[in-house]
Design a protein around this motif. Structure first.
Motif, PDB file in Angstrom:
ATOM      1  N   SER A  40      69.541  23.729  50.957  1.00 38.59           N
ATOM      2  CA  SER A  40      70.026  23.015  52.133  1.00 38.59           C
ATOM      3  C   SER A  40      71.106  22.021  51.733  1.00 38.59           C
ATOM      4  O   SER A  40      70.994  21.355  50.704  1.00 38.59           O
ATOM      5  CB  SER A  40      68.867  22.282  52.807  1.00 38.59           C
ATOM      6  OG  SER A  40      69.319  21.541  53.911  1.00 38.59           O
ATOM      7  N   ASN A  74      75.582  21.247  52.752  1.00 42.10           N
ATOM      8  CA  ASN A  74      76.751  21.396  53.622  1.00 42.10           C
ATOM      9  C   ASN A  74      77.674  22.485  53.097  1.00 42.10           C
ATOM     10  O   ASN A  74      77.801  22.685  51.886  1.00 42.10           O
ATOM     11  CB  ASN A  74      77.539  20.082  53.685  1.00 42.10           C
ATOM     12  CG  ASN A  74      76.719  18.954  54.273  1.00 42.10           C
ATOM     13  OD1 ASN A  74      76.303  19.006  55.425  1.00 42.10           O
ATOM     14  ND2 ASN A  74      76.471  17.923  53.468  1.00 42.10           N
ATOM     15  N   GLU A  85      76.749  21.955  58.582  1.00 35.33           N
ATOM     16  CA  GLU A  85      75.411  21.903  57.989  1.00 35.33           C
ATOM     17  C   GLU A  85      75.011  23.305  57.553  1.00 35.33           C
ATOM     18  O   GLU A  85      75.291  24.291  58.240  1.00 35.33           O
ATOM     19  CB  GLU A  85      74.401  21.352  58.993  1.00 35.33           C
ATOM     20  CG  GLU A  85      74.555  19.881  59.274  1.00 35.33           C
ATOM     21  CD  GLU A  85      73.424  19.343  60.132  1.00 35.33           C
ATOM     22  OE1 GLU A  85      72.453  20.095  60.370  1.00 35.33           O
ATOM     23  OE2 GLU A  85      73.515  18.193  60.559  1.00 35.33           O
TER      24      GLU A  85
END
Length: 205
Positions: free
Chosen positions: A19, A21, A40
């Motif tokens: 996780s 960007n 994101e």
């Protein structure tokens, strides 16, 4: 030139199943790099192949005019989706912004220099037919490229089960075999040659 990177909040590269960007950088006429888009990104705990493809293709559609991606690492399915979209994948563990100029130079480099410096992808390696359903691959050659895992090359081939025997030259049996062969109803046998090389033969049960 544009380069995309998967990074955490500190700008350090992340793996494709983590996780963070997805950032798109662009180089201006003065050779300076600027962040022009930030999305994101998260694929944690997502294991369904169809869902992974859907999410990655959506991300790819948002970073236009870019075919270069920096990431810490990525398993076979993630790599294949980006490669199928025409991306050059660069593995990096560190701050993405610090290497943008180096990647750009290598991408611009022509001829043999570019070929030598750029990462080869899993698509560059594949088992070759020896006839009558018998295929062969030298994993020692694949593993000489530290940017590619043997699983990246072999799992897509094994999943198709379109073979009678897959003969593999290697130094040892890949550790991930035990988790993959059983669900695919495949078996293996191995033997050492006089030179000390291991040969593994994978076939259907």
């Amino acid at each position: 030139m544009r380069i995309a990177a998967l990074v955490d909040n500190d700008g350090r590269t992340i793996a494709m199943n983590e996780s963070g960007n997805l950032i798109l950088y662009e180089q201006d006429k003065h050779a300076a790099w600027h962040e022009i888009k930030k999305c994101e990104y998260s694929l944690i705990n997502i294991t369904d192949a169809a869902q992974i493809r859907k999410i990655l293709r959506k991300h790819i559609s948002t970073i236009t005019d870019c075919h270069i991606l920096l990431a810490k690492d990525g398993k076979a399915i993630y790599r294949m989706i980006f490669e199928d979209a025409g991306y050059h994948l660069w593995r990096l563990e560190g701050i993405a912004e610090k290497v943008l100029w180096q990647v750009a130079e290598l991408e611009h480099a022509g001829g043999m220099k570019k070929t030598a410096q750029k990462l080869r992808t899993a698509a560059d390696y594949h088992p070759v037919s020896k006839g009558k359903g018998h295929y062969f691959i030298d994993i020692c050659e694949v593993m000489s490229n530290h940017n590619i895992h043997s699983s990246d090359v072999l799992i897509p081939f094994l999943e198709k089960r379109n073979f009678e025997v897959l003969e593999i030259n290697c130094t040892h049996i890949p550790r991930w075999f035990e988790n993959v062969l059983e669900p695919l109803e495949l078996k293996l046998r191995s033997q050492y040659t006089d030179s000390g090389l291991m040969k593994v033969f994978v076939s259907k049960k």
